[in-house]
Design a protein around this motif. Structure first.
Motif, short mmCIF file in Angstrom:
data_model
loop_
_atom_site.label_atom_id
_atom_site.label_comp_id
_atom_site.label_asym_id
_atom_site.label_seq_id
_atom_site.Cartn_x
_atom_site.Cartn_y
_atom_site.Cartn_z
N MET A 170 -5.57 0.08 55.72
CA MET A 170 -4.77 1.26 55.37
C MET A 170 -4.90 2.34 56.44
O MET A 170 -3.92 2.96 56.85
CB MET A 170 -5.22 1.79 54.01
CG MET A 170 -4.90 0.85 52.84
SD MET A 170 -5.74 1.33 51.30
CE MET A 170 -4.93 2.90 50.93
N LEU A 224 -9.34 9.11 46.80
CA LEU A 224 -8.99 7.78 46.33
C LEU A 224 -9.35 7.57 44.86
O LEU A 224 -10.51 7.68 44.47
CB LEU A 224 -9.71 6.71 47.17
CG LEU A 224 -9.42 6.74 48.67
CD1 LEU A 224 -10.24 5.66 49.38
CD2 LEU A 224 -7.94 6.54 48.94
N ARG A 243 -1.15 11.50 42.36
CA ARG A 243 -1.00 11.07 43.74
C ARG A 243 0.21 11.76 44.41
O ARG A 243 1.13 12.23 43.74
CB ARG A 243 -0.80 9.55 43.83
CG ARG A 243 0.35 9.01 43.00
CD ARG A 243 0.84 7.67 43.49
NE ARG A 243 1.55 7.80 44.73
CZ ARG A 243 2.86 8.07 44.82
NH1 ARG A 243 3.59 8.28 43.73
NH2 ARG A 243 3.45 8.16 46.00
N THR A 261 -4.39 9.30 46.53
CA THR A 261 -3.64 8.05 46.45
C THR A 261 -4.48 7.03 45.70
O THR A 261 -5.60 7.31 45.28
CB THR A 261 -3.27 7.54 47.85
OG1 THR A 261 -2.32 6.46 47.72
CG2 THR A 261 -4.50 7.03 48.62
N LEU A 262 -3.94 5.83 45.55
CA LEU A 262 -4.61 4.81 44.77
C LEU A 262 -5.82 4.25 45.51
O LEU A 262 -5.80 4.13 46.74
CB LEU A 262 -3.65 3.68 44.41
CG LEU A 262 -2.54 4.06 43.42
CD1 LEU A 262 -1.29 4.53 44.15
CD2 LEU A 262 -2.19 2.90 42.51
N LEU A 267 -5.44 -1.37 44.23
CA LEU A 267 -4.38 -2.06 44.96
C LEU A 267 -4.63 -3.56 45.01
O LEU A 267 -3.68 -4.35 45.01
CB LEU A 267 -4.27 -1.50 46.38
CG LEU A 267 -3.90 -0.02 46.49
CD1 LEU A 267 -3.87 0.41 47.95
CD2 LEU A 267 -2.56 0.25 45.81
N LYS A 274 1.09 -1.08 46.16
CA LYS A 274 0.86 -0.80 47.58
C LYS A 274 2.03 -0.03 48.20
O LYS A 274 1.84 0.70 49.17
CB LYS A 274 0.62 -2.10 48.34
CG LYS A 274 -0.74 -2.72 48.05
CD LYS A 274 -1.00 -3.94 48.91
CE LYS A 274 -2.39 -4.50 48.65
NZ LYS A 274 -2.69 -5.69 49.47
N ALA A 277 1.15 3.54 47.70
CA ALA A 277 0.08 3.95 48.60
C ALA A 277 0.61 4.14 50.02
O ALA A 277 0.17 5.06 50.73
CB ALA A 277 -1.04 2.91 48.58
N ASP A 280 2.15 7.49 50.39
CA ASP A 280 1.12 8.53 50.50
C ASP A 280 0.51 8.55 51.90
O ASP A 280 0.26 9.62 52.46
CB ASP A 280 0.02 8.28 49.46
CG ASP A 280 0.54 8.39 48.04
OD1 ASP A 280 1.57 9.06 47.83
OD2 ASP A 280 -0.08 7.79 47.14
#
Length: 295
Positions: A170, A224, A243, A261-262, A267, A274, A277, A280
């Motif tokens: 990520m 997170l 989020r 975000t997640l 995820l 995803k 995410a 974000d």
């Protein structure tokens, strides 16, 4: 928005790997894919599975041919259970000790030593290790998760295992190597059985994470998961409601913009999320490019 022509080959490879994990097979498809509906289906399937009756522990053991212990014999207590019976320091005293230890630290190295030597939180009695932060924060980015996982507790570092590998991808997808990002958790010790920390335990750990923010002085913070978002934002909504919205958090006088975000673990459990995410991460990267660089 980041353009492909502005990314290095390594960043493009990381981005493609992130999309592959999200289920993307073609750059352009004949029909749109509703990832939100896919996530809802996965969540409904998990609810159905949880609703199914589970065999009692004694019945499950008998089915596997394991003899039941005599009724007058009590099962042996684990070391974690024994640790939970240690004399407890009153919560208000423990919070005061944590605040004093955190404010006395004049550097991140001193704060790390203070956390490792802190013994007034009962979570430490059952945890295998005090989980250490990773990275340097030289990019001006701080990533804060909730509490250590079993992998983190075993390895002694934040975001280990599969969730850590996904976090690496990520960050790489927005051009940020993990070693340049300060990655930490709100709670330094894994709660037994991965339960949620109690309110007194949260209050004891709060001075340490707030002091980390003050000493790290990040330009932006990526928060997170549900627990971390509720901890900083003071709200009770789920991560899907919290989020993607910029807020300000901080400690010891240092205020910094933060985006939630997640969590990577979520995820992994629900790959359909995803796509959210990634939105974000794009917003986080866009604001980071607009913010002045650290000197």
């Amino acid at each position: 928005m980041i353009q492909a022509r502005d990314m290095t080959p390594a960043e493009l490879a990381a981005l493609l790997a992130f999309h592959a994990d999200a289920g993307v097979e073609w750059l352009v498809e004949d029909e749109p894919v509703d990832r939100i509906a896919a996530f809802a289906g996965e969540r409904a399937a998990r609810h159905v599975q949880r609703a199914q009756p589970q065999p009692a522990p004694m019945q499950a053991a008998a089915a596997r041919g394991i003899p039941a212990p005599p009724q007058d014999q009590k099962p042996a207590r684990s070391q974690a259970a024994l640790g939970s019976t240690l004399p407890a320091i009153p919560d208000e005293n423990a919070v005061a000790e944590a605040r004093f230890a955190a404010e006395s630290a004049r550097s991140l190295a001193e704060l790390k030593t203070a956390i490792e030597g802190f013994a007034s939180c009962n979570l430490k009695a059952s945890a295998r290790s005090t989980v250490s932060v990773t990275g340097s924060g030289q990019s001006g980015i701080m990533v804060i998760g909730p509490m250590p996982s079993a992998d983190d507790d075993r390895e002694g570092t934040a975001f280990s295992g599969r969730a850590g590998l996904l976090l690496d991808r990520m960050l790489a997808a927005i051009g940020q190597p993990r070693e340049a990002v300060y990655v930490t958790t709100i709670i330094p010790w894994r709660p037994p059985g991965d339960r949620m920390p109690s309110q007194p335990e949260i209050a004891i750990c709060r001075p340490f994470i707030e002091r980390q923010i003050a000493l790290c002085e990040p330009r932006q913070v990526l928060v997170l998961g549900n627990f971390a978002a509720r901890f900083f934002f003071g709200e009770t909504g789920t991560i899907h409601a919290l989020r993607g919205k910029w807020r300000e958090i901080g400690g010891s006088g240092h205020i910094v913009p933060a985006l939630a975000t997640l969590h990577p673990q979520e995820l992994l459990s629900a790959p359909g999320s995803k796509a959210l995410a990634w939105l974000d991460l794009l917003a986080f990267s866009e604001r980071l490019q607009q913010a002045p660089a650290q000197v």
